[in-house]
Design an enzyme around this catalytic site. Sequence first.
Site, mmCIF file in Angstrom:
data_model
loop_
_atom_site.group_PDB
_atom_site.id
_atom_site.type_symbol
_atom_site.label_atom_id
_atom_site.label_comp_id
_atom_site.label_asym_id
_atom_site.label_seq_id
_atom_site.Cartn_x
_atom_site.Cartn_y
_atom_site.Cartn_z
ATOM 1 N N GLU A 107 0.856 -1.176 0.000
ATOM 2 C CA GLU A 107 0.000 0.000 0.000
ATOM 3 C C GLU A 107 0.893 1.227 0.000
ATOM 4 O O GLU A 107 1.938 1.235 0.643
ATOM 5 C CB GLU A 107 -0.922 0.051 1.228
ATOM 6 N N TYR A 119 7.893 2.373 -7.243
ATOM 7 C CA TYR A 119 7.252 1.065 -7.333
ATOM 8 C C TYR A 119 6.921 0.712 -8.786
ATOM 9 O O TYR A 119 7.144 -0.423 -9.215
ATOM 10 C CB TYR A 119 6.016 1.011 -6.444
#
Length: 158
Positions: A107, A119
């Site tokens: 998350e 990411y």
Amino acid sequence: MSVKPLRRKDLTRCAELERILFAGDDPWSEAAFESELDWGNRYFGAYSGEQLIGYAGLSLVGRAPDFEGTVNTLGVDPEWQGRGVGTLLLRALLGVADDVNAPVYLEVRTDNAAAIGLYEAHGFHQIGLRRKYYQPSGADAYTMARPARRPAEEASTP
């Protein structure tokens, strides 16, 4: 700069960085980090000399060949951000997941463009939105996933 397994003697510094980095939410305590290590989760520290400048942790659940990984946390001292510390820490975590061919989930705050970019550059994509995930700020989070990858030595074999 070096990345190596997180040392227990650095957990106070981890908690200190958490308070700086996640002041508007619920920063982890030294005891929370200790519990993570006690559970056998994999944590790495980034060091400049002997000083901890970043940390990251991964948990694996399941059994071979069906492991799944979760990035529990990744934090870098603000004075060291933008210098590749987060990249090195993330690659260390992903190496652990790749060794067991595990997909990885995490998350990230929807307003953290730098982390989202990191990411995405490492193969993660958004799979969901968690409204008011971070407390007490109420900030939303994207759930992101990276498919399982075989270890490097297997990936090069036809």
